[in-house]
Design a protein around this motif. Structure first.
Motif, PDB file in Angstrom:
ATOM      1  N   LYS A 178       0.730  -1.249  -0.167  1.00  0.00           N
ATOM      2  CA  LYS A 178      -0.079  -0.072   0.101  1.00  0.00           C
ATOM      3  C   LYS A 178       0.961   1.358  -0.031  1.00  0.00           C
ATOM      4  N   GLU A 179       1.931   1.067   0.388  1.00  0.00           N
ATOM      5  CA  GLU A 179       3.033   2.266   0.376  1.00  0.00           C
ATOM      6  C   GLU A 179       3.255   2.934  -0.785  1.00  0.00           C
ATOM      7  N   LYS A 180       3.115   4.368  -1.191  1.00  0.00           N
ATOM      8  CA  LYS A 180       3.550   5.140  -2.391  1.00  0.00           C
ATOM      9  C   LYS A 180       4.830   5.530  -2.216  1.00  0.00           C
ATOM     10  N   GLY A 181       5.753   4.341  -2.706  1.00  0.00           N
ATOM     11  CA  GLY A 181       7.175   4.761  -2.738  1.00  0.00           C
ATOM     12  C   GLY A 181       7.776   3.280  -2.539  1.00  0.00           C
ATOM     13  N   ILE A 182       9.218   3.420  -2.617  1.00  0.00           N
ATOM     14  CA  ILE A 182       9.981   2.156  -2.464  1.00  0.00           C
ATOM     15  C   ILE A 182      11.130   2.257  -1.345  1.00  0.00           C
ATOM     16  N   SER A 183      11.671   1.210  -1.244  1.00  0.00           N
ATOM     17  CA  SER A 183      12.969   1.123  -0.286  1.00  0.00           C
ATOM     18  C   SER A 183      13.939   0.854  -1.414  1.00  0.00           C
ATOM     19  N   LEU A 184      14.954   1.651  -1.310  1.00  0.00           N
ATOM     20  CA  LEU A 184      16.161   1.777  -2.271  1.00  0.00           C
ATOM     21  C   LEU A 184      17.251   0.740  -1.639  1.00  0.00           C
ATOM     22  N   ASP A 211      18.583   4.091 -15.016  1.00  0.00           N
ATOM     23  CA  ASP A 211      17.421   3.819 -14.776  1.00  0.00           C
ATOM     24  C   ASP A 211      16.693   4.520 -13.545  1.00  0.00           C
ATOM     25  N   PHE A 212      17.413   4.177 -12.273  1.00  0.00           N
ATOM     26  CA  PHE A 212      16.724   4.870 -11.194  1.00  0.00           C
ATOM     27  C   PHE A 212      16.983   6.433 -11.294  1.00  0.00           C
ATOM     28  N   ILE A 213      17.674   7.090 -11.982  1.00  0.00           N
ATOM     29  CA  ILE A 213      17.815   8.591 -11.955  1.00  0.00           C
ATOM     30  C   ILE A 213      16.616   9.114 -12.934  1.00  0.00           C
ATOM     31  N   LYS A 214      16.303   8.385 -13.952  1.00  0.00           N
ATOM     32  CA  LYS A 214      15.238   8.448 -14.629  1.00  0.00           C
ATOM     33  C   LYS A 214      14.007   8.162 -13.864  1.00  0.00           C
ATOM     34  N   LEU A 215      13.853   7.531 -13.025  1.00  0.00           N
ATOM     35  CA  LEU A 215      12.856   7.138 -12.216  1.00  0.00           C
ATOM     36  C   LEU A 215      12.460   8.150 -11.119  1.00  0.00           C
ATOM     37  N   LEU A 216      13.638   8.801 -10.754  1.00  0.00           N
ATOM     38  CA  LEU A 216      13.505  10.095  -9.791  1.00  0.00           C
ATOM     39  C   LEU A 216      12.911  11.044 -10.575  1.00  0.00           C
ATOM     40  N   GLN A 217      13.317  11.384 -11.812  1.00  0.00           N
ATOM     41  CA  GLN A 217      12.941  12.330 -12.543  1.00  0.00           C
ATOM     42  C   GLN A 217      11.438  12.428 -12.877  1.00  0.00           C
ATOM     43  N   LEU A 218      11.035  11.060 -13.105  1.00  0.00           N
ATOM     44  CA  LEU A 218       9.822  10.902 -13.583  1.00  0.00           C
ATOM     45  C   LEU A 218       8.647  11.061 -12.329  1.00  0.00           C
ATOM     46  N   LYS A 219       9.259  10.649 -11.221  1.00  0.00           N
ATOM     47  CA  LYS A 219       8.490  11.005  -9.925  1.00  0.00           C
ATOM     48  C   LYS A 219       8.633  12.248  -9.248  1.00  0.00           C
ATOM     49  N   SER A 220       9.049  13.273 -10.231  1.00  0.00           N
ATOM     50  CA  SER A 220       9.552  14.688  -9.263  1.00  0.00           C
ATOM     51  C   SER A 220       8.576  15.187  -8.684  1.00  0.00           C
ATOM     52  N   ARG A 221       7.247  15.316  -9.379  1.00  0.00           N
ATOM     53  CA  ARG A 221       6.225  15.871  -8.999  1.00  0.00           C
ATOM     54  C   ARG A 221       5.566  15.161  -7.690  1.00  0.00           C
ATOM     55  N   ALA A 222       5.335  14.183  -8.014  1.00  0.00           N
ATOM     56  CA  ALA A 222       4.932  13.206  -6.820  1.00  0.00           C
ATOM     57  C   ALA A 222       5.752  13.267  -5.368  1.00  0.00           C
ATOM     58  N   ILE A 223       7.020  13.204  -5.681  1.00  0.00           N
ATOM     59  CA  ILE A 223       8.029  13.504  -4.727  1.00  0.00           C
ATOM     60  C   ILE A 223       7.706  14.791  -3.714  1.00  0.00           C
ATOM     61  N   ALA A 224       7.638  15.895  -4.686  1.00  0.00           N
ATOM     62  CA  ALA A 224       7.412  17.271  -4.203  1.00  0.00           C
ATOM     63  C   ALA A 224       6.092  17.399  -3.410  1.00  0.00           C
ATOM     64  N   ASN A 225       4.997  16.590  -3.852  1.00  0.00           N
ATOM     65  CA  ASN A 225       3.758  16.444  -3.067  1.00  0.00           C
ATOM     66  C   ASN A 225       3.672  15.267  -2.005  1.00  0.00           C
ATOM     67  N   LYS A 226       4.975  14.735  -1.811  1.00  0.00           N
ATOM     68  CA  LYS A 226       5.100  13.517  -0.727  1.00  0.00           C
ATOM     69  C   LYS A 226       4.062  12.342  -0.977  1.00  0.00           C
ATOM     70  N   GLN A 227       3.784  12.247  -2.304  1.00  0.00           N
ATOM     71  CA  GLN A 227       3.070  11.202  -2.987  1.00  0.00           C
ATOM     72  C   GLN A 227       3.928  10.016  -3.206  1.00  0.00           C
ATOM     73  N   TRP A 228       5.372  10.376  -3.273  1.00  0.00           N
ATOM     74  CA  TRP A 228       6.132   9.147  -3.610  1.00  0.00           C
ATOM     75  C   TRP A 228       7.496   9.308  -2.719  1.00  0.00           C
ATOM     76  N   LEU A 229       7.726   8.399  -1.909  1.00  0.00           N
ATOM     77  CA  LEU A 229       8.957   8.839  -1.206  1.00  0.00           C
ATOM     78  C   LEU A 229       9.926   7.575  -0.890  1.00  0.00           C
ATOM     79  N   LEU A 230      11.083   7.681  -0.333  1.00  0.00           N
ATOM     80  CA  LEU A 230      11.838   6.536  -0.086  1.00  0.00           C
ATOM     81  C   LEU A 230      11.537   6.090   1.206  1.00  0.00           C
ATOM     82  N   TYR A 231      11.462   4.829   1.561  1.00  0.00           N
ATOM     83  CA  TYR A 231      11.266   4.329   2.774  1.00  0.00           C
ATOM     84  C   TYR A 231      12.398   3.661   3.377  1.00  0.00           C
TER      85      TYR A 231
END
Length: 332
Positions: free
Chosen positions: A123-129, A297-317
């Motif tokens: 259910k978490e909106k994010g990943i563990s890196l 690929d991970f850096i591209k993923l960060l760029q893709l999720k940049s707006r969600a990150i800014a809105n705290k909708q996609w985080l690293l856990y």
């Protein structure tokens, strides 16, 4: 909620406590480092002891909080202590997230690749890196760490990352290791250090059943305990996790690792192999310079999720919280 509370406490403490107090001590003269199980209590928390050792004439324990999977080093005289067999210790802490994670890893031990815990809470909106530091003549790929700090700095600080580290890498890359430690000391990242074996031997010709830690003649005690000793000598705090080199193991090896009190961690998203992360994924990339494709690929993923990150909708856990909350949810 737990993540928010811990982060808030960290920020409040950081404002008043010198950086040096957050650093792990360096244990330079370790002796009698061994597996040791038991119960340690200091109000209000029960801890599980998994190691004992001596350093400069003092005795120490490596302790695991069975509710949060956090670890720490302490002197025995601060605690009420009861030595136990591994069976009795696991029975005593039977219903905790830590023991449930060990059992889950054992149940997933039959497959020869990617045994162990593969993901956290869906259910978490994010990943563990997780980033592996296998032996390599190449330098640390610092883009991983600068990019996650820059990407999450305004919404999540320190940014949690789990690093699977080998003894050989530590000895060959002291300057890169110091750079990582400085990032942590400045509260830019928070590192969970995963044991990844000492030598990480690999053969390009041998079949998987005789490769990596399954290579005949492998001294698994050396591979596990020598890595932990080198962590402590370098000021790193060993976690309760282990990652198999090459993600290769068999059932017997998995039980050997859980016998050390360590939770095998796999992945459901090895980026360099084209596996796409989902909510709650434990993502695998290599930070040792050997796998630029996965890092890109991970850096591209960060760029893709940049707006969600800014809105705290996609985080690293934090890997520990992702795992322990999964098993807390099973009790509800």
């Amino acid at each position: 909620m737990k993540l928010f509370i811990r982060s808030l406490l960290f920020v409040l403490l950081s404002a008043t406590v010198p950086l040096t107090l957050f650093a792990q001590a360096n244990y330079r003269t370790i002796a009698n480092y061994k597996v040791f199980y038991g119960w340690a209590h200091r109000f209000p928390q029960d801890w599980m002891i998994i190691r004992s050792f001596e350093n400069e004439g003092k005795n120490y324990y490596l302790l695991v909080n069975p509710q949060t999977l956090e670890t720490k080093i302490e002197e025995p005289n601060f605690y009420q202590v009861k030595p136990m067999s591994i069976h009795d210790a696991r029975s005593f802490f039977n219903n905790t997230p830590y023991i449930k994670a060990l059992r889950k890893a054992e149940k997933q031990s039959v497959t020869i690749q990617d045994a162990g815990i593969e993901s956290g809470i869906p259910k978490e909106k994010g990943i563990s890196l997780t980033a592996d530091l296998c032996p390599s003549h190449r330098a640390l790929d610092k883009r991983i760490f600068t990019d996650i700090f820059n990407g999450f700095n305004k919404v999540e600080r320190p940014v949690p990352v789990a690093l699977s580290i080998t003894g050989i890498w530590m000895r060959q890359h002291p300057q890169d290791l110091e750079w990582l430690k400085q990032m942590q000391a400045k509260h830019e990242i928070y590192i969970t250090w995963i044991n990844h074996s000492f030598n990480h031997r690999v053969s390009l010709k041998a079949p998987l059943k005789e490769n990596f830690l399954l290579e005949p003649g492998t001294d698994i005690s050396y591979e596990v305990l020598e890595t932990e000793k080198d962590m402590l000598k370098n000021g790193l705090l060993p976690s309760a996790f282990f990652r198999f080199p090459g993600l290769v193991s068999d059932q017997q090896l998995v039980y050997k690792i859980t016998g050390f009190g360590l939770i095998p961690v796999g992945t459901d998203a090895w980026l360099a192999k084209g596996q796409q992360p989902q909510a709650g994924s434990i993502v695998l990339i290599h930070g040792n310079g050997n796998e630029p494709t996965g890092v890109n690929d991970f850096i591209k993923l960060l760029q893709l999720k940049s707006r969600a990150i800014a809105n705290k909708q996609w985080l690293l856990y934090d890997l520990r919280e992702s795992v322990d909350e999964e098993f807390e949810d099973t009790q509800k």
